[in-house]
Motif scaffolding. Structure first.
Motif, PDB file in Angstrom:
ATOM      1  N   ARG A   1     -41.142  24.688  49.988  1.00  0.00           N
ATOM      2  CA  ARG A   1     -40.826  25.580  50.925  1.00  0.00           C
ATOM      3  C   ARG A   1     -41.102  25.292  52.466  1.00  0.00           C
ATOM      4  NH1 ARG A   1     -40.409  31.183  49.213  1.00  0.00           N
ATOM      5  NH2 ARG A   1     -40.986  31.571  46.916  1.00  0.00           N
TER       6      ARG A   1
ATOM      7  N   GLU B   1     -42.462  26.717  55.568  1.00  0.00           N
ATOM      8  CA  GLU B   1     -43.134  27.813  56.004  1.00  0.00           C
ATOM      9  C   GLU B   1     -43.274  27.861  57.416  1.00  0.00           C
ATOM     10  OE1 GLU B   1     -44.258  29.705  53.715  1.00  0.00           O
ATOM     11  OE2 GLU B   1     -44.678  29.013  51.955  1.00  0.00           O
TER      12      GLU B   1
ATOM     13  N   HIS C   1     -46.595  31.477  51.022  1.00  0.00           N
ATOM     14  CA  HIS C   1     -45.293  31.365  50.132  1.00  0.00           C
ATOM     15  C   HIS C   1     -44.321  32.416  50.797  1.00  0.00           C
ATOM     16  CE1 HIS C   1     -46.698  29.147  46.261  1.00  0.00           C
ATOM     17  NE2 HIS C   1     -46.886  28.352  47.412  1.00  0.00           N
TER      18      HIS C   1
ATOM     19  N   SER D   1     -45.519  22.957  45.740  1.00  0.00           N
ATOM     20  CA  SER D   1     -46.523  23.663  44.445  1.00  0.00           C
ATOM     21  C   SER D   1     -45.604  23.788  43.418  1.00  0.00           C
ATOM     22  CB  SER D   1     -46.582  25.278  45.048  1.00  0.00           C
ATOM     23  OG  SER D   1     -45.409  26.014  44.976  1.00  0.00           O
TER      24      SER D   1
END
Length: 377
Positions: free
Chosen positions: A223, A225, A271, A319
């Motif tokens: 991701r 972020e 997340h 992750s």
């Protein structure tokens, strides 16, 4: 052509830790990095990461305890202060402070469980509505400083560093490997350690690994972020790190360090960012919807901050579905992914584990080895 017993790919927290641990054992090591160690396009840049003990899973809480001596050794050996022990606050019904307190009690970590009134009295800059878990030993980890320290110690122990050296291919050659670089350079290696962070999803299919091993690895989610820095209303008031979870995405905050001039608190959703295929797809564009949600959180829960960010940035999180780390090895290649956003606090300990795995000197927890089809825990 350069030959080395070990080539480590990626000079973020995990690659630097592995190279340091291998070099200090007297192994021949070349550490290669596509940019610079802890560079801005990776997951280990900046001076502000949360160091905490509070995990609902006792396995990880105990692992933080085990990492303590490794951090102390790194700080002593490098002459750097890498963890600022400002303390850590966990609150919100979804965070379950009481449950976390029981875990910390079981693993022997100092903590306090405070009522909302006690917490508001101690930290009037926080809006608190549930019991609060306080960990006095928690704080802020200087990720970039840690990478620099481990690289310096690795080089001092004999390792070679190759910056601006993106890997173009890894091919098996007899009993070892040839690692090809950007301008036709080649490294001969007896063993390759891949610590590529958010680039790992792109590399896995190119590695000469057994199909069964690859099939056993979890899906790595990456991701982009967004994180935001908010100014302190009272610059003289000390701030802890915070994690708040109450029916929505968890939001964390911590003193921003030198990343934004020591002027405020870094705040971000966990997340809450945009899923991307790999680090190659990051564009560095802050998500406006993410910004709006974080500003609303600051207004509601962090009244000690001015709810207008004065700086903002993007970063990479990688992750696995269960957030377990991957430290696994097959046929001369070791794959390490401690999952940015979660694994930084364990770096020097995991580096020792990865070195054990690569050299055959020791094992790692079974739950970190999904590719070797270890029986499920």
């Amino acid at each position: 052509m350069t030959a080395a017993r070990y080539v480590v790919i990626g000079a973020g927290l995990m690659g630097a830790a592995t190279a340091w641990r291998l070099a200090e054992r007297g192994e021949e090591v070349v550490l290669v990095e596509r940019d610079v160690p802890a560079g801005p396009q990776g997951s280990s840049h900046g001076s502000a990461r949360i160091f905490r003990y509070a995990y609902a899973d006792p396995f990880y809480a105990e692992l933080v305890v085990r990492s303590e001596s490794c951090w102390a050794r790194l700080e002593h050996g490098s002459g750097r202060r890498l963890i600022d022990r400002v303390g850590g606050v966990d609150h919100g019904r979804g965070r379950e402070p009481g449950r976390l307190a029981r875990v910390l009690e079981a693993v022997g970590v100092a903590h306090e469980l405070l009522t909302p009134a006690e917490a508001r009295s101690r930290w009037p800059q926080l809006a608190v509505e549930t019991p609060v878990l306080f960990q006095p030993g928690a704080g802020v980890l200087d990720a970039q400083g840690a990478v620099e320290a481990m690289v310096e110690l690795a080089v001092a122990a004999g390792a070679q560093l190759r910056s601006a050296w993106p890997v173009s291919a890894i091919t098996r050659t007899g009993a070892g490997f040839t690692v090809s670089g950007p301008r036709g350079e080649r490294l001969d290696a007896g063993h390759v350690v891949v610590a590529a962070g958010g680039h790992l999803p792109d590399l896995l299919g190119e590695l000469p690994l057994p199909p069964a091993f690859l099939a056993g690895l979890p899906r790595f989610a990456v991701r982009q972020e967004s994180a935001f820095h908010f100014p302190y209303r009272d610059p003289g008031r000390p701030w802890p790190t915070t994690i708040h979870e109450d029916g929505a995405l968890p939001v964390y905050s911590l003193p921003g360090g030198r990343d934004a001039g020591f002027r405020g608190q870094k705040v971000a959703e966990y997340h809450g960012g945009r899923p991307i295929r790999s680090a190659a797809e990051q564009d560095g564009v802050v998500d406006p919807a993410n910004r709006a949600r974080v500003v609303a959180h600051v207004r509601a829960h962090l009244p000690g901050l001015v709810p207008e960010p004065y700086a903002e940035t993007t970063c990479l999180f990688t992750s696995t579905p269960d957030e377990d780390f991957v430290l696994d090895s097959a046929d001369g290649i070791t794959v390490v992914s401690p999952c940015s956003g979660h694994g930084g606090k364990f770096a020097p300990l995991l580096g020792a584990m990865a070195a054990d795995l690569a050299t055959g000197a020791g094992g790692v927890p079974a739950r970190f080895r999904p590719g070797t089809a270890v029986p499920a825990r």
